[in-house]
Design a protein around this motif. Structure first.
Motif: not given
Length: 77
Positions: A32, A34, A51, A68, A70, A72
């Protein structure tokens, strides 16, 4: 098998050489993450297209080796 942070970084950097990349392991489990990615390549593209470029850089590992991410994305000036 989980992906290492360095591997994710290298795949993205190879596909987007001008990118400034910051990746954090959110759970400490290698599954996981980011990521904040700044690249001039994102100029004129929708967020979805930005993306998609990152997912393409990961070569189909999303949902498999990489559970996963995330994202930006930011246009680099």
């Amino acid at each position: 098998m989980a992906m290492m942070l360095d591997e994710i970084h290298n795949l993205i950097q190879t596909a987007l050489p001008d990118a400034d990349i910051e990746i954090k392991d959110l759970a400490g489990d290698g599954d996981h993450y980011a990521a904040t990615i700044k690249s001039a390549v994102f100029a004129g593209k929708t967020r979805v297209q930005q993306h998609q470029l990152v997912y393409q850089a990961l070569g189909g590992r999303m949902g498999g080796q990489l559970h996963a991410l995330a994202l930006t994305t930011v246009v680099k000036e």
